[in-house]
Scaffold this motif. Sequence first.
Motif, PDB file in Angstrom:
ATOM      1  N   LEU A 138      -1.189  -2.947  -2.440  1.00  0.00           N
ATOM      2  CA  LEU A 138      -2.059  -2.401  -1.347  1.00  0.00           C
ATOM      3  C   LEU A 138      -3.358  -1.614  -1.615  1.00  0.00           C
ATOM      4  O   LEU A 138      -3.385  -1.088  -2.781  1.00  0.00           O
ATOM      5  CB  LEU A 138      -1.177  -1.290  -0.737  1.00  0.00           C
ATOM      6  CG  LEU A 138       0.016  -1.771   0.556  1.00  0.00           C
ATOM      7  CD1 LEU A 138       0.883  -0.591   0.582  1.00  0.00           C
ATOM      8  CD2 LEU A 138      -0.558  -2.341   1.596  1.00  0.00           C
ATOM      9  N   ARG A 139      -4.415  -2.036  -1.095  1.00  0.00           N
ATOM     10  CA  ARG A 139      -5.721  -1.566  -1.508  1.00  0.00           C
ATOM     11  C   ARG A 139      -6.295  -0.603  -0.284  1.00  0.00           C
ATOM     12  O   ARG A 139      -6.301  -1.052   1.042  1.00  0.00           O
ATOM     13  CB  ARG A 139      -6.710  -2.465  -1.889  1.00  0.00           C
ATOM     14  CG  ARG A 139      -6.393  -3.170  -3.144  1.00  0.00           C
ATOM     15  CD  ARG A 139      -7.353  -4.317  -3.569  1.00  0.00           C
ATOM     16  NE  ARG A 139      -8.318  -4.046  -4.352  1.00  0.00           N
ATOM     17  CZ  ARG A 139      -9.482  -3.702  -3.900  1.00  0.00           C
ATOM     18  NH1 ARG A 139      -9.950  -4.282  -2.753  1.00  0.00           N
ATOM     19  NH2 ARG A 139     -10.477  -3.046  -4.693  1.00  0.00           N
ATOM     20  N   ILE A 146      -2.835   3.884   2.319  1.00  0.00           N
ATOM     21  CA  ILE A 146      -2.027   3.089   1.277  1.00  0.00           C
ATOM     22  C   ILE A 146      -0.710   3.905   1.399  1.00  0.00           C
ATOM     23  O   ILE A 146       0.454   3.331   1.112  1.00  0.00           O
ATOM     24  CB  ILE A 146      -2.581   2.808  -0.215  1.00  0.00           C
ATOM     25  CG1 ILE A 146      -2.695   4.101  -0.826  1.00  0.00           C
ATOM     26  CG2 ILE A 146      -3.684   1.749  -0.130  1.00  0.00           C
ATOM     27  CD1 ILE A 146      -3.726   3.677  -2.194  1.00  0.00           C
ATOM     28  N   ARG A 177       2.565   1.690   2.207  1.00  0.00           N
ATOM     29  CA  ARG A 177       3.757   1.811   1.300  1.00  0.00           C
ATOM     30  C   ARG A 177       4.960   2.418   1.883  1.00  0.00           C
ATOM     31  O   ARG A 177       5.741   1.445   1.787  1.00  0.00           O
ATOM     32  CB  ARG A 177       3.109   2.792  -0.014  1.00  0.00           C
ATOM     33  CG  ARG A 177       4.309   2.728  -1.112  1.00  0.00           C
ATOM     34  CD  ARG A 177       4.022   3.194  -2.285  1.00  0.00           C
ATOM     35  NE  ARG A 177       4.884   3.152  -3.429  1.00  0.00           N
ATOM     36  CZ  ARG A 177       4.354   3.278  -4.589  1.00  0.00           C
ATOM     37  NH1 ARG A 177       3.426   3.741  -4.879  1.00  0.00           N
ATOM     38  NH2 ARG A 177       5.269   2.792  -5.639  1.00  0.00           N
ATOM     39  N   THR A 205      -0.070  -0.051  -5.571  1.00  0.00           N
ATOM     40  CA  THR A 205      -1.326   0.565  -4.823  1.00  0.00           C
ATOM     41  C   THR A 205      -2.433   0.861  -5.839  1.00  0.00           C
ATOM     42  O   THR A 205      -2.368   0.855  -6.974  1.00  0.00           O
ATOM     43  CB  THR A 205      -1.029   2.111  -4.307  1.00  0.00           C
ATOM     44  OG1 THR A 205      -0.448   2.854  -5.128  1.00  0.00           O
ATOM     45  CG2 THR A 205       0.397   1.770  -3.382  1.00  0.00           C
ATOM     46  N   GLU A 214      -6.384   2.489  -5.143  1.00  0.00           N
ATOM     47  CA  GLU A 214      -7.328   3.347  -4.157  1.00  0.00           C
ATOM     48  C   GLU A 214      -8.709   2.514  -4.446  1.00  0.00           C
ATOM     49  O   GLU A 214      -8.937   2.381  -5.612  1.00  0.00           O
ATOM     50  CB  GLU A 214      -7.602   4.802  -4.673  1.00  0.00           C
ATOM     51  CG  GLU A 214      -6.273   5.529  -4.225  1.00  0.00           C
ATOM     52  CD  GLU A 214      -6.382   7.315  -4.400  1.00  0.00           C
ATOM     53  OE1 GLU A 214      -7.659   7.512  -4.030  1.00  0.00           O
ATOM     54  OE2 GLU A 214      -5.620   7.815  -4.706  1.00  0.00           O
ATOM     55  N   SER A 252      -9.977  -4.558   6.948  1.00  0.00           N
ATOM     56  CA  SER A 252      -8.543  -4.735   6.735  1.00  0.00           C
ATOM     57  C   SER A 252      -8.305  -6.057   6.923  1.00  0.00           C
ATOM     58  O   SER A 252      -8.787  -6.885   7.984  1.00  0.00           O
ATOM     59  CB  SER A 252      -7.974  -3.906   7.885  1.00  0.00           C
ATOM     60  OG  SER A 252      -8.197  -2.414   7.746  1.00  0.00           O
ATOM     61  N   GLU A 272      -5.492  -5.299   2.292  1.00  0.00           N
ATOM     62  CA  GLU A 272      -6.300  -4.285   2.151  1.00  0.00           C
ATOM     63  C   GLU A 272      -6.561  -3.788   3.615  1.00  0.00           C
ATOM     64  O   GLU A 272      -6.385  -3.951   4.835  1.00  0.00           O
ATOM     65  CB  GLU A 272      -7.846  -4.839   1.878  1.00  0.00           C
ATOM     66  CG  GLU A 272      -7.915  -5.568   0.661  1.00  0.00           C
ATOM     67  CD  GLU A 272      -9.381  -5.983   0.274  1.00  0.00           C
ATOM     68  OE1 GLU A 272      -9.732  -6.161  -1.034  1.00  0.00           O
ATOM     69  OE2 GLU A 272     -10.281  -6.150   1.193  1.00  0.00           O
TER      70      GLU A 272
END
Length: 365
Positions: free
Chosen positions: A293-294, A300, A304, A316, A318, A324, A358
């Motif tokens: 996940l970005r 995130i 999550r 994850t 950042e 997206s 994203e």
Amino acid sequence: MRPRLSFFLLALALFALGGVLSWPRPAALSTSAPKRTGPVPEMGVVVAARDIDYCAPRTPCGPGSRTDTIFYVRVRGGEAVGVAVPRDLYSPLVGGKINAAYGRGGPELLKRAVEEATGLVAERHLVFTLEGVARVVDAVGGVEVYLDRPMRYVDRAANLYIDFPAGRLHLSGEEAVKYMRFRHDALGDYARLDRIKAVATQVARKAQDPRVWPALAAALREVWRELDTDLSLEEVLDYLPYARDFQVALATLPTREGAGTYLYVDEARRGELLSALFGGPPLTPPPGLPVRLRGDAGLIAWGRAFLEREGVEVWTEEAEVARSAVYATDPAVGRYYAGLFHLPVIAPHQPLAEVVVELGPDLLH
């Protein structure tokens, strides 16, 4: 948005769209091509953009005969699934590169060449000019991109000057066309196709917002005059009930290098890709691939928690995210996660060892 305003914008957009699509077309564009039947409307469409012809340095003469951007898109109800066809692909039918098909035999040869390359049936065509692409991007309010490094290129003969700094950018229609024309990095045309896929999915997503419908219908009125298509008003209206929940998945046709600058279809990988992209029902259990996940910390954390409830192991990161989307080598896997988050799927040229989801600020609007 208050329901009354939404209804007004919808009515205004439909009225304008009806006017656009009923605009008289040249007789040569009318068609009796067969139409698929089924519980939901479905068709295979070749979508292409023409390049520019130059009479002299810095003197464009108008739309060119080559179509350097070519997609096969199957639209079925509220889903558009497409595959980009590299411009340098050798076509036995054309006797050269596939981007010359339109100039040598018009849209019918282009459609047959795309069918030859993909093995998929193309009933209709939709050929834009670059000016038309810019108008549509402007109509949805532009697009957001994120550049890891500056993008610079100068072609004085074509009067093309590209100079974008690194970082998050909001691009107008004209700027977006420059961004999509750039192919002077390590992956060349493949990276260009990945940029086009990202912009196309973003435009399709933004076009679902009723607030842009009046501007979009007005832009289509201008674009329609220079558009080469055999789509009819009746066929387009069949898809309007699905406009608000449109899902998009795009990949690139696998190829291998050949003599000179020619590319050839990678037959084995084509079958695998097209089967994952167009065939079979969506996956139901979570695919056994790691998911990254970005996005910013808040998004995130939400993503999550959502995925862990589905039994998915998540990493994850950042990061700055422009828009997206779900990125996956296997489009069937990507479509699973796209369905969870209602996001577009992009299968990039470079293989990914994991699924990347994203999550950008657009999710909050």
